[in-house]
Scaffold this active site. Structure first.
Site: not given
Length: 425
Positions: A59, A260
């Protein structure tokens, strides 16, 4: 061209070491996808003497690395066994002090509590231990890092298959993340660069450089744009353009834009999301319906499964850099012959999130040291089957398994950067 670059060819085989100590680059497999897992994850080897494997979502939109541990009062069933703190000789609970950024102090341990945008949350205790990226055969060097041991998971974290999360964004306010700790280990990684190359299934993570051999045209199609490095990786998006006859330019307000990997879909402000979806519909209406039949508001039934008739979307960034977003990335296969949009509305939030569906089939290079983002169309490696967990003890600081010697054969020198042979992990 700054940084370390992997190029060329070398013999393949799962028994070879993937870590190259001469050039300070670690490489590890990524697993996962958009449809089934709905995220991409990496294996971590944690603790000593025999490391324990845990699976964590990769992430770039968060900073903390944490996963389930034995004794968790509210943790789901995951891919790997919960980490057993008592079996690691090097695991240490983080004490309660301001430098550890504790949420609270419980039984002398520094605790954390983290909430995420979609509503899930994590609670647990902070600790430190040695961690290696990837699986055992890759032999990436272990580094002592800050970690989190879950005592409670809610919502998606409870139901997901992965055991936890690996935040790849820079640490906040002096608190280091895993990447920060790896970059401090100058004996093994000496460049603050990492790259992610996502395939439809799995992909490749490199730390300390990037693998140019996965790029469709080597480094010749690699483009760079300014990147703001904070607790996110921010870039400036100017507009989208649907290419070809019947296409259109989509101008408007895209707001702040972040890259992201932990967000599965790509999100646009609602007005731009609607304009993009309408633009694709108009293009298909002018081009034999793109050889498909629209089903509902989000999907297309595509006989034969070929997406070649759908338009390419050009993503233009401030300063003139442009990247193509192809149908095989912005559409994902939901079932046989059924493909759905991999982008969504961000509602009333005026922010664009370039998530996993934008990163697929692209080598995305995060050059933290130079505050720039590299992007190149790529043939990213695909991995679906994980190897067995480790059974061999490691020796920290020895000159054996993690000596930093040549990890691959056929080393070469590029004209403008250090490089070594491309490999099959």
């Amino acid at each position: 061209m700054a940084g370390n670059v992997l190029t060329g060819t070398s013999p393949s085989g799962p028994s070879r070491r993937a870590y190259d100590g001469e050039h300070g680059i670690e490489s590890a497999r990524l697993y996962g996808d958009v449809m089934s897992y709905q995220y991409y994850f990496i294996d971590l080897l944690v603790g000593t003497p025999v490391p324990q494997r845990t699976s964590v979502i990769a992430d770039t939109g968060s900073t903390m690395c944490a996963f389930t541990c034995t004794g968790c009062s509210n943790c789901g069933n995951h891919l790997d066994a919960h980490f057993d703190f008592s079996k690691s000789k090097t695991a240490e609970w983080s004490p309660c002090r301001s430098s550890n950024f504790c949420h609270s102090c419980k039984n002398g341990r520094c605790t954390y509590r983290q909430s995420y945008t979609e509503g899930s949350s994590l609670e647990g205790s902070r600790f430190t231990d040695y961690v290696s990226l990837g699986d055992e055969f890759q032999q990436n060097p272990p580094v002592k890092v800050n970690l989190g041991c879950h005592s409670r998971e809610t919502k998606l974290f409870y139901t997901q298959k992965a055991n936890g999360i690996l935040g790849l964004a820079p640490g906040k306010s002096g608190r280091s993340g895993v990447l920060d700790d790896i970059f401090k280990d100058k004996a093994h990684v000496n460049t603050a660069i990492f790259a992610m190359c996502l395939a439809e299934h799995g992909g490749l993570l490199t730390v300390g450089g990037w693998n140019s051999s996965v790029n469709l045209a080597g480094n010749s199609n690699l483009q760079w744009l300014p990147m703001k490095v904070s607790s996110f990786y921010g870039i400036s998006l100017d507009h989208l353009s649907i290419e070809g006859n019947g296409g259109t330019v989509l101008t408007g307000t895209y707001g702040n834009t972040i890259v992201d990997s932990g967000t599965t879909y790509t999100y646009f402000p609602d007005s731009m999301y609607r304009a993009l979806k309408k633009g694709i519909q108009n293009y298909c209406a002018a081009n034999n319906r793109c050889g498909a039949q629209e089903t509902g508001s989000y999907c297309w039934k595509v006989p034969g499964g070929s997406l070649s008739s759908f338009p390419t979307i050009k993503v233009l960034f401030s300063g003139g850099t442009a990247a193509s977003w192809y149908p095989r990335s912005y559409l994902f296969q939901k079932s046989s012959g059924m493909f759905c949009y991999g982008f969504e509305s961000n509602g009333g939030v005026r922010e664009t999130v370039l998530g996993g569906t934008w990163m697929i089939h692209r080598n995305v290079i995060f050059d933290i040291a130079s505050s720039k983002l590299g992007i190149a169309d790529a043939n990213c490696p695909s991995y679906q089957v994980r190897p067995q967990p480790p059974h061999t003890a490691v020796t920290i600081g020895a000159t054996g398994s993690f000596s930093g010697k040549k990890g691959l054969s056929q080393l070469s020198k590029a004209a403008t950067a250090r490089s070594f042979g491309q490999f099959d992990l």
